[in-house]
Design an enzyme around this catalytic site. Structure first.
Site, short mmCIF file in Angstrom:
data_model
loop_
_atom_site.label_atom_id
_atom_site.label_comp_id
_atom_site.label_asym_id
_atom_site.label_seq_id
_atom_site.Cartn_x
_atom_site.Cartn_y
_atom_site.Cartn_z
N HIS A 98 120.05 47.12 64.09
CA HIS A 98 120.03 48.08 62.99
C HIS A 98 120.74 49.37 63.38
CE1 HIS A 98 116.78 45.22 62.17
NE2 HIS A 98 116.87 45.55 60.91
N HIS A 138 112.71 49.29 63.87
CA HIS A 138 114.01 48.62 63.81
C HIS A 138 115.12 49.51 64.36
CE1 HIS A 138 113.26 50.70 60.02
NE2 HIS A 138 114.55 50.77 59.82
N ASN A 193 116.83 58.73 54.93
CA ASN A 193 118.24 58.33 54.80
C ASN A 193 118.51 57.64 53.46
OD1 ASN A 193 117.47 55.63 55.08
ND2 ASN A 193 117.94 55.56 57.26
N LYS A 221 122.36 57.46 56.24
CA LYS A 221 122.32 56.17 56.93
C LYS A 221 123.73 55.84 57.41
CE LYS A 221 119.88 51.76 56.48
NZ LYS A 221 118.79 51.10 55.73
N ARG A 274 73.65 41.61 64.58
CA ARG A 274 74.36 42.89 64.32
C ARG A 274 73.56 44.05 64.90
NH1 ARG A 274 72.99 45.02 58.33
NH2 ARG A 274 71.18 43.72 57.92
N GLU A 284 90.38 50.46 57.01
CA GLU A 284 90.34 49.53 58.14
C GLU A 284 91.65 49.49 58.91
OE1 GLU A 284 89.54 48.77 54.98
OE2 GLU A 284 87.36 48.51 55.05
N ASP A 308 74.85 39.42 48.16
CA ASP A 308 76.02 40.26 47.90
C ASP A 308 77.22 39.47 47.40
OD1 ASP A 308 75.26 42.90 48.08
OD2 ASP A 308 75.48 42.99 50.25
#
Lengths: 612, 612
Positions: B29, B69, B177, B239, B309, B357, B414
């Site tokens: 790239h 990249h 870019n 770019k 748990r 998460e 649940d």
């Protein structure tokens, strides 16, 4: 009773219902329902347009509870709409009930399953996008969001796309009750922190008191009037509103009241009510349809070379001509996956979702609710970004067609970050999924055609490199089938995709050494052709451009597990962490090229003859 | 040469290097490297503090190329720092080279693998958080981002957390870019669209011309001076900057120049340069360390009941006392996963990542770069949200300890959105992973202890319900082992976690019918105890609270695949889409409770005796 008086009453009814439903069930999220009750009440009574007798009617508004844990509120709304009996309402969270702990489409008025936070708004974007660009109907998509879930990046992917596509038919309602599961959210009641973010993303934002029905009504009206951009209503609310013992208190998330507390709460809330709202039906409207056209499906000459990713693009473009309900979503790599061929042919049904794989899958889920048939593609490695969305899509009973390109070490120089080596495992472990992995252009085209009629989540794995065309263009490839490309009596090599070509070459080598190797193209990884595999009476080598876990080899072992005649299986797969290099170098290093296959097969044959 | 003159020269050097490296490799790239070359040049020459001889030195600044990249630029920087020879620079993308297509930690100056976009900034947040709260050293984390990747929600999770934690030691540089892979980005050169979003999230934002070295220098100085909040430098760039044929042109993403074009480009860029920058080393500084303390590990009485748990939380708190380098991250569910026990005991090492998460895993990856030992936990179902981050963490050679709670249908009411049924498949298909699944409290505690010393990605699956304690507190559970809880000669039941208890009950039932069933607790799902499994001489029933694909059953089949004596295996797993209900109802419906296990085992025994 009507107007603000009714709305306030209805809010109390919904709170009372949330308390008693969860108290009876012994679990659930009453406090999260109570905070949003007024927001939901005004929506149902004064803004929502929906034919509850015809939930699939194209003119209907859509309602998504992004905060799916507020399910008592969802079901309370349906009771208030007169479509859920008191008796059924009492079955909340019981085995066999349609009123699950988090809403799912077992109820006809629930479009998608929610409960994994941060998914409802991106799905709503898909619905609104369908309304604006595909159905071209004036229905509105309403999404009730929690404040905690604004921490999910997917919500900001949705914010970005809703503004970019100018979805003024989308309204997000953020229930800012300040309290998350185990404490205060990042921003508490700082409503501006939400509205400023949304405004920066290009939305119209309104801050209100979420328990003042007049303010709620005015905000919804403002949202309906706002053009050119989506609107968010940021509402300050009290978690557990209406029951003094728990109102705005920490430690009550996801806790049902005791029978005693529930009685006290009901007394404070003024008891059980049974208001039924006459929800106005939408005006009739015929959704826009795209006319099918005569198409030519791609045909590749046996012996020529074409990448299966290229054939995917060609086939997708043909499918789009044949069927007006096919739509395609891209994650900013359509010149690599070749879905650009569809975009060129059918620009009105091609959606650029930029580098936002979660939003890409969510939009597809939203669109299929409206009856469209979405195909979404990116590099197979990057579909892992949206795994939770695919998992939930299966629970939504959604029909999606996914394609992951650039699978395996055979991509070469770009290196491991771009190599999907877990995608077969990932998609096999999706409920009701279909996993297909073609090895040549004609097979790819036929499998794209077959996918069009599949229900549920189907996944097609394509290869970067050009590979030889081994099948004629009229060959059929039933889902759940396999192809025996070469007969053989000493050993069977089971391969798919790129490794089929290595397997064929290995069989040639083996023939030179007097070993007769059968080659099976297991293009349907799930469901797998168990009959063919169980009928084998020779040792088996499986070979896949994938980790050893959960892929093609495991699919074969699963089919043989309790067979009477369990053949010995040697599984060839990628076990070391690959690096950059030429495709052939990497296939060799991983031990899945023709040479390694032949060696493994030979060893098996020799050991078998030593035994017998 | 020094100052602006050197910086400009260095920018040209880096561009020329990007062109020639990728031209020689035939891929890569270059254009994405050329746009960011001046941004990188000024950083290296005037702001970065780093001891290239001691890359792990705690005082070093950290540099993450979120736009991985742009690897030619990364390697060009190392050449400019004098640590990469011209000869090695010429090996870019060759098999065996350390200069992979996207950067990986096979190079000592690369902390983490990038190349899946949108991950570098969230990882940088983890590094900066470690610098501020754990190491307590003044190093700065610099992250060079692409504009396309700002579409990833994970970037906004990072923006949110960086501001929330007031990470003024973090600087993001966005290389705007304008051009993505297949066309313009959503926002083109609208720099304000980025800076306004960052400001709304609480950052200091500076807009500059990314090819004006004076502006770049001033912006970095401003970032260094800014306190209380992170800074983003939003830089307008071209770019392909510096080579007129491709500068700011579409269609050149990820394309190496031909030899002829490369020559032309080098001529325009003024040829190859060999400037070497003397990068200043950071001041020495001793990182803060947390003192270990005397701890008591949890011990549970055999016959009592405790949820695994809960035992995880108890054990984590003990581990944190024993080892000062253990840190814990939560996804806003620590009162469900019980990691709150660690938070209570060691609040300085407990990080709330809210419902994000991806950011939770990324922060853990960043922290482990600095030598900390992060444990991250949430509902197992929601770890699927971060699967791409876990995939990349393995490529980063990261050591992470993950725990997913609430696995399987046994969570009950649940409903399916909260039930992980794919997590074993998911984590088995991670390179070099360890997958553990305890059935009782003492086993959980010992496995948490064992995980502390594991390298790579390890995953512990815990159960919501209280389960009987079947092992004494001093029992050992080696990773890769299993426990035979009951001897038996007719059939073997292989279970883990919740199904161990069902299996023991089934064995009791079977004993009443004269069938002697062995029960194996396969707590180590990966690596799996192949020796024990291959030594079995009876039919086998496997039973798991998981989809049939990729989990415990497949692990067993994999171990037996090429065994000489391959026993018949019947795999019991969850195949239908579960709904809400009581745990016992759901285990029964899924066919994985004691009754179904006994029935399957009995059938196998009867069929085996019919044959023999």
């Amino acid at each position: 009773m009507e107007g603000p008086e009714l709305w306030r009453e209805l809010g109390q009814q919904l709170r009372a219902d949330a308390v008693r439903a969860s108290a009876k069930a012994g679990s659930g999220h009453p406090t999260s329902s109570m905070s949003a009750a007024d927001l939901a009440a005004v929506l149902l009574a004064a803004h929502f347009r929906y034919d509850f007798d015809e939930p699939r009617s194209p003119g209907n508004d859509r309602l998504v509870f992004s905060k799916g844990h507020a399910s008592p509120l969802v079901y309370g709304l349906f009771r208030a709409a007169g479509v859920l009996s008191e008796e059924e309402f009492g079955t909340y969270r019981q085995f066999g009930s349609r009123l699950e702990g988090h809403p799912t489409p077992v109820l006809p008025w629930v479009d998608v399953a929610t409960g994994s936070l941060g998914q409802g708004l991106p799905i709503g974007v898909g619905m609104a996008l369908a309304g604006k660009r595909l159905d071209r109907l004036p229905f509105r998509t309403w999404v009730i969001c929690g404040d905690s879930e604004m921490a999910e990046g997917s919500m900001w992917e949705a914010a970005e796309h809703a503004a970019f596509y100018e979805l003024d038919n989308l309204t997000a309602i953020v229930d800012v009750n300040r309290l998350g599961q185990r404490g205060e959210t990042m921003h508490g009641w700082d409503l501006a922190s939400y509205s400023e973010r949304f405004r920066a993303f290009g939305w119209h934002a309104i801050e209100i008191d979420g328990h003042d029905v007049a303010q709620i009504h005015a905000a919804y009206e403002e949202a309906e009037r706002t053009t050119g951009k989506p609107t968010v209503v940021v509402a300050k609310t009290l978690k557990g509103k209406g029951y003094s013992k728990i109102e705005d208190q920490g430690g009550w998330h996801g806790k049902a009241s005791s029978a005693e507390d529930a009685e006290e709460a009901l007394a404070e809330l003024g008891g059980i009510r049974n208001h039924v709202v006459d929800v106005p039906k939408p005006e009739h409207g015929e959704p826009h349809r795209f006319e099918p056209e005569a198409v030519e499906w791609p045909r590749y000459d046996v012996g020529s070379k074409v990448a299966t990713r290229k054939a995917y693009g060609d086939a997708l473009a043909a499918l789009g001509g044949e069927r007006g309900d096919v739509v395609v979503l891209d994650g900013e790599v359509s010149n690599s996956t070749y879905s650009e061929a569809f975009g060129d042919a059918h620009p009105e049904r091609f959606f650029q979702m930029y580098i936002a794989e979660q939003q890409m899958i969510a939009a597809a889920v939203g669109m299929q609710v409206l009856g469209w048939k979405p195909h979404a593609s990116t590099f197979a490695a990057f579909l892992s970004r949206a795994y939770d969305f695919v998992r939930m899509a299966a629970i939504s009973r959604a029909t999606l067609k996914l394609c992951g390109s650039h699978a395996g070490v055979s991509i070469g120089e770009d290196g491991p970050s771009q190599m999907a080596l877990e995608d077969l495992a990932e998609f096999r472990a999706v409920h009701g999924s279909t996993v297909l992995y073609p090895c040549d252009g004609n097979q790819t085209a036929r499998l794209v055609h077959a996918m069009a009629d599949l229900e549920g989540i189907s996944y097609l794995r394509t290869t970067r490199a050009d590979t030889p065309v081994v099948y004629g263009p009229d060959e059929e490839f039933p889902v759940g089938g396999s192809k025996t490309l070469r007969e053989g009596d000493d050993v069977a090599i089971v391969a798919a995709g790129i490794t089929v070509h290595e397997a064929l070459q290995a069989a040639e080598t083996l023939a030179g050494e007097g070993v007769s190797a059968r080659v099976i193209d297991l293009y349907s990884v799930k469901p797998v052709d168990g009959d063919t595999l169980r009928a084998l009476r020779t040792p088996i080598v499986t070979v896949e451009d994938h980790w050893p876990e959960g892929g093609l080899g495991d699919a074969v072992l699963g089919a043989l597990a309790d067979a009477d005649d369990r053949q010995r299986v040697v599984k060839l797969a990628v076990s070391g962490l690959p690096r950059s290099g030429k495709p052939a170098e990497l296939l060799a290093e991983a031990g899945i090229d023709a040479e390694h296959i032949a060696a493994a097969a030979l060893r098996l044959v020799q050991e078998a003859s030593a035994v017998s």
